[in-house]
Design a protein around this motif. Sequence first.
Motif, PDB file in Angstrom:
ATOM      1  N   PRO A 100       0.826  -1.214   0.000  1.00 16.85           N
ATOM      2  CA  PRO A 100       0.000   0.000   0.000  1.00 16.85           C
ATOM      3  C   PRO A 100       0.862   1.267   0.000  1.00 16.85           C
ATOM      4  CG  PRO A 100      -0.895  -1.599   1.550  1.00 16.85           C
ATOM      5  CD  PRO A 100       0.414  -2.161   1.062  1.00 16.85           C
ATOM      6  N   ARG A 104       0.819   4.259  -2.814  1.00 15.53           N
ATOM      7  CA  ARG A 104       0.541   5.675  -2.503  1.00 15.53           C
ATOM      8  C   ARG A 104       1.689   6.561  -2.987  1.00 15.53           C
ATOM      9  NH1 ARG A 104      -1.382   3.436   3.099  1.00 15.53           N
ATOM     10  NH2 ARG A 104      -3.582   3.097   2.614  1.00 15.53           N
ATOM     11  N   GLU A 108       1.644   9.561  -5.984  1.00 16.96           N
ATOM     12  CA  GLU A 108       2.177  10.914  -5.812  1.00 16.96           C
ATOM     13  C   GLU A 108       3.249  11.194  -6.884  1.00 16.96           C
ATOM     14  OE1 GLU A 108       1.126  13.307  -4.225  1.00 16.96           O
ATOM     15  OE2 GLU A 108       2.826  14.689  -4.321  1.00 16.96           O
ATOM     16  N   SER A 141      -7.911   1.006  -7.093  1.00 18.37           N
ATOM     17  CA  SER A 141      -8.097   2.164  -6.211  1.00 18.37           C
ATOM     18  C   SER A 141      -7.250   3.311  -6.733  1.00 18.37           C
ATOM     19  CB  SER A 141      -7.745   1.832  -4.762  1.00 18.37           C
ATOM     20  OG  SER A 141      -6.354   1.653  -4.609  1.00 18.37           O
ATOM     21  N   GLY A 142      -7.640   4.522  -6.300  1.00 20.67           N
ATOM     22  CA  GLY A 142      -6.965   5.713  -6.815  1.00 20.67           C
ATOM     23  C   GLY A 142      -7.979   6.542  -7.581  1.00 20.67           C
ATOM     24  N   SER A 143      -7.568   7.097  -8.719  1.00 21.44           N
ATOM     25  CA  SER A 143      -8.446   8.011  -9.461  1.00 21.44           C
ATOM     26  C   SER A 143      -9.748   7.339  -9.918  1.00 21.44           C
ATOM     27  CB  SER A 143      -7.706   8.548 -10.692  1.00 21.44           C
ATOM     28  OG  SER A 143      -8.617   9.210 -11.534  1.00 21.44           O
ATOM     29  N   GLY A 164     -11.852   2.338  -3.680  1.00 26.15           N
ATOM     30  CA  GLY A 164     -11.720   3.665  -3.070  1.00 26.15           C
ATOM     31  C   GLY A 164     -10.650   4.547  -3.678  1.00 26.15           C
ATOM     32  N   GLU A 165     -10.705   5.832  -3.286  1.00 28.94           N
ATOM     33  CA  GLU A 165      -9.781   6.847  -3.839  1.00 28.94           C
ATOM     34  C   GLU A 165      -8.362   6.684  -3.301  1.00 28.94           C
ATOM     35  OE1 GLU A 165     -10.611   9.652  -5.776  1.00 28.94           O
ATOM     36  OE2 GLU A 165     -12.795   9.498  -5.832  1.00 28.94           O
ATOM     37  N   ASP A 166      -8.217   6.074  -2.136  1.00 25.65           N
ATOM     38  CA  ASP A 166      -6.878   5.869  -1.569  1.00 25.65           C
ATOM     39  C   ASP A 166      -6.115   4.887  -2.463  1.00 25.65           C
ATOM     40  OD1 ASP A 166      -4.661   4.872  -0.110  1.00 25.65           O
ATOM     41  OD2 ASP A 166      -5.652   5.296   1.791  1.00 25.65           O
ATOM     42  N   ALA A 167      -5.035   5.383  -3.077  1.00 25.49           N
ATOM     43  CA  ALA A 167      -4.300   4.550  -4.046  1.00 25.49           C
ATOM     44  C   ALA A 167      -3.749   3.272  -3.411  1.00 25.49           C
ATOM     45  CB  ALA A 167      -3.162   5.353  -4.674  1.00 25.49           C
ATOM     46  N   GLY A 168      -3.608   3.253  -2.085  1.00 24.73           N
ATOM     47  CA  GLY A 168      -3.054   2.075  -1.429  1.00 24.73           C
ATOM     48  C   GLY A 168      -4.072   0.968  -1.165  1.00 24.73           C
ATOM     49  N   PHE A 169      -5.364   1.270  -1.351  1.00 21.26           N
ATOM     50  CA  PHE A 169      -6.390   0.290  -0.949  1.00 21.26           C
ATOM     51  C   PHE A 169      -6.437  -0.965  -1.827  1.00 21.26           C
ATOM     52  CE2 PHE A 169      -9.637   2.609   1.973  1.00 21.26           C
ATOM     53  CZ  PHE A 169      -8.619   2.836   2.876  1.00 21.26           C
TER      54      PHE A 169
END
Length: 296
Positions: A100, A104, A108, A141-143, A164-169
């Motif tokens: 994860p 993330r 970035e 996950s992410g965008s 979800g939006e959290d890229a690590g999910f």
Amino acid sequence: MAQTPVEKTSVTLLGLGAMGTALARTWLAAGHPVTVWNRTPARSAPLAAEGARVADGAAAAVAANTLVVVCLLDDASIGEALDGTDLAGRDLVNLTTSTPAEARARAEWARERGARYLDGGIMAVPPMIGVSEAGGYVFYSGSREVFERYAETLRVPAGTTYVGEDAGFAALHDVALLSAMYGMFAGAAHAFALIRKEDIDPASFAPLLADWLTAMAPSVHQTADQLRSGDYAKGVVSNLAMQVAGTPTFLSTAEQQGVSTELLSPYFALMRRRLSEGSGEEGLTGVIDLLVRARR
Ligand code: FVH
């Protein structure tokens, strides 16, 4: 009147290992124009014969299409492969298995280079790719915009589940499910070891084992319900006190069969610790609290 064929999204794919090749084949077979690049060029040849355009470098591959999919060995290889490429305006979909934190950081990294980022965790092996009845799928996950824009294209190789939006999910869901799988493999290894030296046919034993694991699997729903409510005794049928009392039987049986207890013992130790700190009326959910450390 003749219908105009719907134009299929063009895909750039970096990485033609076992998984990347399966992905490329499936998109090509579905009529998507595919541009490929691989560090070792020879791996592109069979795909060129199937209609893929072969870029002469990673930068050219990235320049070819807005949608850029990477499926490389690990996170470090993404940095190496994409070094010197221009990602501005690209939609980067990363199907490389990552942690994860790596996902993330990679999100970035992509944002700083002007790209939108979607991370994926593949819940399938290469032969399952493009075979809908095989049940493989990919956590994303992410965008959300990238996921929605390419929803149809992403559904070609395997099912899709956006988490979800959290890229690590996506990576977190991927690793969590695979970790549970290894727990199951560990239990099955111990079970086979117990019968190994007896006159029991492993092929007769296997269906019994598979059926039992299948029957037990829905218990995860009760675990989830207890975690949500905070009531770890809710609906418990086989309580912790009874299960801890039974552990010597498992350890003695292993001893008698000449089987190491190194897979079972750590879990039993956690059960005993929870019993000493919690309530015997609970089930096994309290063990989860013993595993979770305070965040550093
Ligand atoms: N195969 C599987 O069963 C699993 C199923 C679940 C998801 N994983 C993950 O998918 C990623 C790719 O896996 P793969 O099976 O395609 O892996 P390989 O066949 O080993 O191919 C690796 C590709 O990565 C390229 N590569 C490695 N290092 C670099 C680098 N420094 N720079 C550029 N490319 C690199 C390698 O290129 P080459 O060796 O042919 O030149 C392959 O294209 C992976 O994250 C799995 O965990 C698969």
